[in-house]
Design an enzyme around this catalytic site. Structure first.
Site, short mmCIF file in Angstrom:
data_model
loop_
_atom_site.label_atom_id
_atom_site.label_comp_id
_atom_site.label_asym_id
_atom_site.label_seq_id
_atom_site.Cartn_x
_atom_site.Cartn_y
_atom_site.Cartn_z
N ASP A 178 22.41 49.32 -11.57
CA ASP A 178 23.07 48.18 -10.96
C ASP A 178 23.96 48.74 -9.86
O ASP A 178 24.38 49.90 -9.93
CB ASP A 178 23.90 47.43 -12.01
N SER A 179 24.28 47.88 -8.87
CA SER A 179 24.93 48.40 -7.64
C SER A 179 26.43 48.63 -7.81
O SER A 179 27.06 49.23 -6.94
CB SER A 179 24.75 47.37 -6.53
N GLY A 180 27.00 48.09 -8.89
CA GLY A 180 28.45 48.25 -9.04
C GLY A 180 29.20 47.02 -8.57
O GLY A 180 30.38 46.87 -8.85
N GLY A 181 28.52 46.10 -7.88
CA GLY A 181 29.17 44.88 -7.40
C GLY A 181 29.87 44.18 -8.55
O GLY A 181 31.06 43.89 -8.52
N PHE A 182 29.13 43.95 -9.59
CA PHE A 182 29.64 43.20 -10.74
C PHE A 182 30.84 43.91 -11.36
O PHE A 182 31.86 43.30 -11.66
CB PHE A 182 28.53 43.08 -11.79
N ASP A 237 26.25 43.25 -4.26
CA ASP A 237 26.44 41.81 -4.16
C ASP A 237 27.81 41.43 -4.71
O ASP A 237 28.48 42.23 -5.36
CB ASP A 237 25.36 41.08 -4.96
N GLN A 279 22.44 34.68 -5.44
CA GLN A 279 23.66 34.13 -6.00
C GLN A 279 23.65 32.60 -5.80
O GLN A 279 22.58 32.00 -5.76
CB GLN A 279 24.89 34.78 -5.34
N GLY A 286 24.92 36.14 -10.89
CA GLY A 286 25.87 35.04 -10.99
C GLY A 286 25.69 34.15 -12.20
O GLY A 286 26.27 33.06 -12.28
N ASP A 312 18.58 42.46 -19.09
CA ASP A 312 19.39 43.56 -19.61
C ASP A 312 20.65 42.96 -20.23
O ASP A 312 21.12 41.91 -19.76
CB ASP A 312 19.80 44.52 -18.49
N CYS A 336 12.11 43.60 -41.01
CA CYS A 336 12.10 44.61 -39.94
C CYS A 336 11.53 45.92 -40.47
O CYS A 336 11.82 46.32 -41.59
CB CYS A 336 13.54 44.82 -39.46
N CYS A 343 11.98 48.90 -38.89
CA CYS A 343 12.58 50.01 -38.15
C CYS A 343 13.11 51.08 -39.10
O CYS A 343 13.27 50.85 -40.31
CB CYS A 343 13.69 49.51 -37.22
N CYS A 363 16.03 49.94 -41.29
CA CYS A 363 15.69 48.98 -42.34
C CYS A 363 14.80 49.60 -43.42
O CYS A 363 14.76 49.12 -44.55
CB CYS A 363 15.04 47.75 -41.73
N HIS A 417 18.74 49.65 -34.91
CA HIS A 417 18.12 48.41 -35.40
C HIS A 417 18.20 47.29 -34.35
O HIS A 417 17.20 46.61 -34.08
CB HIS A 417 18.79 47.94 -36.70
#
Ligand SMILES: Nc1cc(CSc2ncc[nH]2)c2nc(N)[nH]c(=O)c2c1
Ligand SMILES: [Zn+2]
Length: 373
Positions: free
Chosen positions: A94-98, A148, A191, A218, A268, A306, A308, A311, A337
């Site tokens: 991610d660009s770091g904007g957030f 952004d 956005q 956004g 994500d 599950c 995994c 579990c 898990h």
């Protein structure tokens, strides 16, 4: 020539859902996909081998955090993020904007870029679109995000309109600054807040610049779920069918399914790893808060359905004990898990799309999980 190639394999007849494949320089990604978050070049509490055990195909890292610590120059010197963290599959940064905008009063937004103080030592920094691209080029992720502004929620129309128009100008500057188009695909970010006409304006401006993939930014900023679903409903159709669509910062099991139904390909979220460290597990019957006394002598697995590692080998009683004692193994077993749960959910979603029965799958999952219809 772009660094990625998206193949739209099928669109579910029952819904707007899509089955796809993204070829990247570090391998293939089947969509719809959930991407585990590894902000500081590690998916917290997991080794790369464990991530491969649960079929993680791509992970996220973060420009702002890695610029702050250890510095993008060091990562570049190590041979890039893949080498530095021993992960040879795709990475998205991610660009770091957030993150910079989340610093709140510590930051000042200007046309040139954003001035902010480090959350680590208070030192003054400045990130422009060009600087963000320089950092992402140095880190070497296969998919990189434009710089952004993610408008806060709620925000008035005037603010959101000015903000999206600056994000468009920044997106063009990112594209002009991005040198590594052969090996790193730059995605644009749409956005426009919760305003239909502003979403249309942003989608037109960003797709007119042209990128190999598009993110819907956004959202997942505190708005009620029905509003997020409504914005998605009218925004995804504005994006080209033949390019991947990435909904940033989402999400919980219901949001993933509802997002896929509305044509989203990539997701994500820090939720599965974060709630694991707080002692909570996703299960097919809803959340299990391991610390809860009701599990003190419950010798069943977290999720009886599950398969995994967690579990198959540990009980709720044991995991509750670890959580109560604040043992490191609690975070590891719960993270393993939770990530497996979301990755398996997306695998089941891909199968349901293949078999044109995603709406039925949604209703069965919601029923069992305890979501209201
Ligand atoms: N909700 C949300 C979440 C994220 C972080 S996604 C992420 N970064 C690192 C991990 N995960 C966003 N990032 C950007 N650049 N823009 C957004 O609008 C936005 C919105
Ligand atoms: Zn499990």
């Amino acid at each position: 020539m772009s660094a990625i190639k998206f193949e739209l394999i099928k669109t579910c007849k029952q819904t707007g859902a899509r089955l796809g494949k993204i070829q990247t320089p570090h391998g293939e990604i089947q969509t719809p996909i959930f991407m585990p978050v590894g902000t500081l070049a590690t998916v917290k509490a997991m080794t790369p081998e464990e991530l491969k055990d649960i079929n993680a195909q791509i992970i996220l890292s973060n420009t702002y955090h890695l610029y702050m610590r250890p510095g993008h120059e060091l990562v570049e010197k190590a041979g890039g993020l893949h080498k530095f963290m021993n992960w040879d599959r795709p990475i998205l940064t991610d660009s770091g904007g957030f993150q910079v905008f989340s610093l709140g009063p510590l930051r000042k937004i200007k046309e040139e870029g954003v001035e902010f103080r480090s959350h680590i030592d208070g030192s003054k920094h400045f990130i422009s679109p060009e600087k963000a691209i320089e950092i992402e080029n140095a880190l070497g992720a296969d998919i990189i995000m434009a710089f952004d502004e993610c408008a806060p929620y709620p925000a008035d129309r005037e603010y959101v309109k000015n903000s999206l128009e600056r994000t468009t100008r920044w997106a063009q500057r990112c594209k002009d600054a991005h040198k590594n188009t052969e090996r790193q695909a730059l995605f644009g970010i749409v956005q426009g807040g919760m305003y239909k006409d502003l979403r249309e304006q942003s989608a037109k401006e960003i797709t007119d610049i042209g990128f190999p993939g598009y993110a819907i930014g956004g959202l997942s900023v505190g708005e009620p779920k029905p509003i997020m679903y409504e914005v998605l409903e009218y925004t995804t159709p504005l994006l080209p069918e033949d390019k991947p669509r990435y909904l940033m910062g989402v999400g919980s099991p219901d949001d993933l399914i509802e997002g896929v139904l509305r044509g989203v390909d990539m997701f994500d979220c820090v939720l599965p790893t974060r709630i694991a460290r707080n002692g909570t597990a996703f299960t097919s019957q809803g959340k299990v808060v391991a610390r809860n006394a009701i599990y003190a002598d419950d010798f069943r697995p977290l999720d009886p359905e599950c398969d995994c590692y967690t579990c198959k080998n540990y009980t709720r009683a044991y995991i509750r004990h670890l959580v109560k004692c604040n043992e490191i193994l609690a975070s590891r077993l719960l993270t393993y898990h939770n990530l497996h749960f979301l990755l398996k959910l997306m695998e089941d979603v891909r199968t349901a799309i293949q078999e044109d029965r995603l709406m039925d799958f949604r209703n069965e999952f919601f029923e069992k999980y305890g979501y209201t219809k």
